[in-house]
Enzyme design. Structure first.
Site, PDB file in Angstrom:
ATOM      1  N   LYS A 161       0.838  -1.213   0.000  1.00 21.67           N
ATOM      2  CA  LYS A 161       0.000   0.000   0.000  1.00 21.67           C
ATOM      3  C   LYS A 161       0.866   1.254   0.000  1.00 21.67           C
ATOM      4  O   LYS A 161       0.673   2.179  -0.797  1.00 21.67           O
ATOM      5  CB  LYS A 161      -0.908  -0.003   1.232  1.00 21.67           C
ATOM      6  CG  LYS A 161      -1.615   1.325   1.498  1.00 21.67           C
ATOM      7  CD  LYS A 161      -2.293   1.336   2.855  1.00 21.67           C
ATOM      8  CE  LYS A 161      -2.859   2.704   3.189  1.00 21.67           C
ATOM      9  NZ  LYS A 161      -3.954   3.110   2.303  1.00 21.67           N
ATOM     10  N   ASN A 180     -15.488  -8.992   0.381  1.00 16.96           N
ATOM     11  CA  ASN A 180     -15.318  -7.539   0.356  1.00 16.96           C
ATOM     12  C   ASN A 180     -14.098  -7.147  -0.459  1.00 16.96           C
ATOM     13  O   ASN A 180     -13.664  -6.003  -0.426  1.00 16.96           O
ATOM     14  CB  ASN A 180     -15.191  -6.986   1.782  1.00 16.96           C
ATOM     15  CG  ASN A 180     -15.227  -5.471   1.814  1.00 16.96           C
ATOM     16  OD1 ASN A 180     -15.899  -4.854   0.991  1.00 16.96           O
ATOM     17  ND2 ASN A 180     -14.492  -4.860   2.728  1.00 16.96           N
ATOM     18  N   GLU A 233     -17.013  13.382   8.982  1.00 16.95           N
ATOM     19  CA  GLU A 233     -16.491  12.176   9.624  1.00 16.95           C
ATOM     20  C   GLU A 233     -15.009  12.270   9.980  1.00 16.95           C
ATOM     21  O   GLU A 233     -14.297  11.260   9.985  1.00 16.95           O
ATOM     22  CB  GLU A 233     -16.758  10.947   8.745  1.00 16.95           C
ATOM     23  CG  GLU A 233     -18.222  10.743   8.445  1.00 16.95           C
ATOM     24  CD  GLU A 233     -18.524   9.515   7.612  1.00 16.95           C
ATOM     25  OE1 GLU A 233     -17.609   8.683   7.440  1.00 16.95           O
ATOM     26  OE2 GLU A 233     -19.654   9.374   7.133  1.00 16.95           O
ATOM     27  N   HIS A 289     -13.210   6.779  -6.551  1.00 14.31           N
ATOM     28  CA  HIS A 289     -12.035   5.921  -6.429  1.00 14.31           C
ATOM     29  C   HIS A 289     -10.935   6.322  -7.409  1.00 14.31           C
ATOM     30  O   HIS A 289      -9.867   5.721  -7.428  1.00 14.31           O
ATOM     31  CB  HIS A 289     -12.425   4.457  -6.656  1.00 14.31           C
ATOM     32  CG  HIS A 289     -13.400   3.953  -5.639  1.00 14.31           C
ATOM     33  ND1 HIS A 289     -14.763   4.010  -5.846  1.00 14.31           N
ATOM     34  CD2 HIS A 289     -13.228   3.416  -4.413  1.00 14.31           C
ATOM     35  CE1 HIS A 289     -15.377   3.510  -4.789  1.00 14.31           C
ATOM     36  NE2 HIS A 289     -14.483   3.148  -3.904  1.00 14.31           N
TER      37      HIS A 289
END
Length: 768
Positions: A19, A128, A497, A707
């Protein structure tokens, strides 16, 4: 003797090295050579971890720079025209362009294209994990165009490993794709694709490979007869090619396809005995005498330790029948679980003893294989004793079962899952209260999680920031988000958030019955990783979770402020759920906890409450025979959490990339006042389900893909919404992004929202 092998290993690294390297590369901070070096280091480390755990035949080809389906698309030359550099072989830039889209202002000389949207992203079966949907044209040609698999085989062989390359099978690959430029039968492409598999097998044999794993998980689906026939035809052709072939199936049972799978002219078959234990021993009677049978007896989808005694009872029978033709493995690739439990230093000893991550699951497979060969081996006996102790500890622990939760579940009545009035009456009251324009604009909930936000959260968790200081830092972020939305002209606002780490973890941390890891990261797609919480016991909400933050945000504006919650099905699906009670019971426990929060938000003056059910379709069983049972309890769980409010309170829900055609009636039965869905990558194609069914409530089809870093212009959004308005009455349409904006930067977020608001205003002027 029984052989221990693995179908696939997590690729992200114990510390999410992949990542970090990907994001550094995309930001221009790490060149391609540096990125490739990280990949080599990870592959070498992961092979060694598996080998040290006792795996005898290691997977190769399970590594991907973004997604394994996308890797196969490049390998087969399935590259949409908009990403092609004419006359050139694909590059990593091509791969990342297909995955993320390309902005018009991209200036890299290596760029394959400019200003184009990414390929569609959707869920890998019922997991997922997301994959990039292959795009096929009627004149599609296939050619071997990407060397990654062969390079990685050479790497592994040079390190002295026994390797088993893993390929997605030709039927599954075609099944996963979509026809572009007109409808046609994807099976028409099969005869063009199979020769490429032949080339791959020949290349692998030339490198010294003996066994190749060919994943055909669609054998666990309800297949049309034409596809079943195609399996026989395809593998009759491929049996002429070199290498021994192991067909891998997983995620469900073979059922009516058991005879087909067992009879294919290949050298071995893998089946998932965790999801479908009933396949054994029936498979033994159908398997030809020459064929290897690989049994997936260790759960590759969850983090609970295996019951080794139970597995051994089954394996001994198989071993008596099969001998050396018996292989052992996890049920599926270990892509779906974290890397190594040994990294966890904050879980209590009891809970940690109940768990197994990828490395530990490899060790379980190896121990089971050794137990068949050497049952009196001291290490085997110690492992069996540890397994029994963990099972006994978990069964008797007082932290799992809570009488108060069970009593509340028993008190649920049908009226608890119904709103006071039907939508037609509620909508009149909501419009009078909210006074929104035609094509109202909103966002899905989150705004960019900046380094400053993350640092403040880390400092607070580490005790370096007081409650007062942390609260003020978050209030500052909320004020910024509210002010910006007012300036942009959005109609229904969100608080952004800032205080939330993850849409599931944030809530799970405030519920009794959940536990959390430090390093339990799992890849969702590309560089996107999640750290699923663990449901270990009965679930309840001790206190309000969001009310103070949302009340503060509402105090900063006169416009409606959405309260943002995660729904019970998504909380369940995106957690590591318990395996000792049914999923529907866990969903109802979560629904009651969220219901309490919904009621408290309404009491605090919040007029719009969004309950995200991004994973609603993801939970659908792969076989249609199991659909209705799931849809009944999943729909009931949503209604249970959403039905404690007055008609005037507007309930929204959000769903991620999904095919809605088969479940549209159940989505309507959820009875949310507004549903927002991701549709931009499919060019609003997903709205066809809502048109055919005549969905009665309001819809917000996403007008741009969050995305991708690409910022679409106003004209593109207007075009998409006009397309939507041909299918859904304009008075029932909302304008919003595809999903939350936490992964984007502020500059691109503002630019996209400016265009989105301008698009809504143009639509009002032209379609009012």
């Amino acid at each position: 003797m029984a052989l221990a092998h693995n179908l696939g290993f997590p690729r992200i690294g114990r510390d999410r090295e992949l990542k970090k390297a990907l994001e550094a590369h995309w930001q221009g901070e790490l060149d391609e050579a540096g990125l490739r070096a990280v990949g080599r280091e990870l592959r070498a480390a992961h092979w060694q971890l598996q080998k040290d755990a006792g795996i005898e035949l290691l997977p190769v080809g399970d590594f991907a720079w973004y997604d394994q389906v996308l890797t196969h698309s490049l390998m087969f030359g399935v590259i949409p025209e908009r990403f092609r550099r004419h006359g050139a072989q694909p590059t990593l830039d091509t791969l990342f362009g297909m995955a993320r889209g390309v902005s018009r202002n991209k200036s890299s000389q290596n760029s394959c294209c400019g200003g184009v949207h990414a390929q569609e992203l959707t869920k890998w079966f019922d997991s997922n994990y997301h994959y990039l949907v292959p795009e096929f044209s009627a004149d599609q040609q296939f050619s071997l165009s990407w060397e990654q698999l062969f390079e990685e085989v050479e790497e592994g062989l040079a390190l002295g490993h026994a390797l088993k390359p893993a390929l997605i099978g030709p039927l599954t690959y075609l099944w996963l794709g979509k026809c572009k430029g007109g409808e046609f039968d994807r099976l028409e492409l099969l005869e063009r694709l199979v020769p490429v598999y032949g080339e791959i097998l020949q290349r692998l044999a030339g490198l010294g490979i003996d066994w190749v794993q060919i994943d055909e998980p669609i054998l666990a689906l309800d297949l049309p007869q034409t596809w079943k026939n195609a399996f026989e035809r395809t593998y009759n052709l491929l049996q002429r090619e070199p290498c021994r072939k192991l067909i891998a199936t997983y995620f469900a049972g073979l059922e009516d396809n058991l005879g087909l799978a067992a009879g294919l002219p290949v050298d071995g078959l893998h089946i998932d005995l965790v999801r479908a234990p009933e396949q054994f021993p029936a498979i033994l009677d159908r398997l030809p005498a020459y064929k290897v049978l690989s049994l997936g007896v260790v759960d590759g989808r969850n983090i609970w330790r295996s019951d080794l005694d139970q597995a051994l009872g089954l394996l001994r029978e198989a071993h008596e029948r099969l001998g050396a033709r018996l292989w052992l493995a996890p049920s599926c690739s270990l892509l779906h679980v974290p890397v190594d439990l040994r990294r966890e230093d904050r879980l209590d000893a009891e809970l940690k003893s109940w768990l197994a991550f990828a490395v530990q699951k490899c060790a379980e497979v190896a121990v089971l294989a050794r137990a068949l060969r050497e049952p009196q081996d001291p290490e085997v006996r110690a492992a069996l004793l540890a397994s029994r102790a963990a099972r006994g500890s978990r069964a008797s622990s007082s932290r799992i079962h809570k009488p108060a939760v069970q009593e509340r579940l028993a008190a649920i009545r049908p009226e608890h899952s119904r709103r006071p009035s039907p939508f037609a009456e509620r909508s009149v009251r909501q419009r009078a209260r909210l006074r929104l324009p035609l094509f109202p604009t909103t966002t899905i909930g989150s705004f960019p999680q900046t380094p400053a936000i993350r640092l403040a959260r880390q400092a607070f968790r580490a005790g370096k920031l007081s409650v007062a200081a942390y609260t003020e830092a978050m209030h500052s972020e909320i004020r910024h988000a509210v002010t910006l939305q007012e300036q942009l002209g959005l109609d229904v606002l969100v608080h952004g958030e800032a205080e939330r780490n993850d849409m599931v973890e944030y809530f799970a941390e405030q519920l009794d019955g959940y536990a959390f890891t430090r390093f339990g990261w799992v890849q969702s797609y590309g560089s996107r990783c999640v750290k699923p919480a663990l449901i270990y016991g009965d679930l309840s909400r001790p206190r309000p979770m969001t009310v103070d933050w949302i009340r503060y945000a509402q105090g900063c504006t006169d416009k409606p402020m959405k309260g943002m919650l995660t729904g019970p099905v998504t909380m369940l699906m995106w957690s590591f759920a318990r395996d000792d009670i049914p999923r529907e019971q866990q969903a109802r426990q979560l629904a009651l906890a969220i219901r309490d929060e919904v009621v408290d938000l309404e009491a605090a003056g919040i007029r719009v409450i969004q309950i995200d059910e991004a994973a609603f379709r993801e939970g659908l069983p792969l076989r249609k025979a199991g659909w209705q049972h799931y849809l009944d309890w999943a729909t009931e769980a949503f209604r249970l959490c959403a039905s404690g409010v007055r008609d005037e309170t507007q309930i929204h829900t959000h769903m991620c990339y999904s095919e809605f055609n088969d479940v549209i009636e159940s989505i309507a039965a959820m009875d949310a006042d507004v549903i927002t869905i991701e549709t931009s990558r499919s060019d609003m194609q997903l709205l066809e389900a809502f048109e055919r069914f005549d969905y009665p409530n309001e819809i917000g089809p996403g007008v741009y893909d969050i995305h991708s870093p690409r910022v679409p212009d106003r004209a593109e959004m207007v075009r998409l919404m006009k397309k939507a308005a041909r299918r859904v009455p304009a008075e029932r349409l909302w304008v919003n992004p595809d999903c939350g904006l936490k992964t984007r930067g502020w500059a691109e977020t503002e630019a996209a929202l400016v265009n989105m608001v301008a698009a809504a205003r143009q639509l009002r002027a032209e379609l009012a």
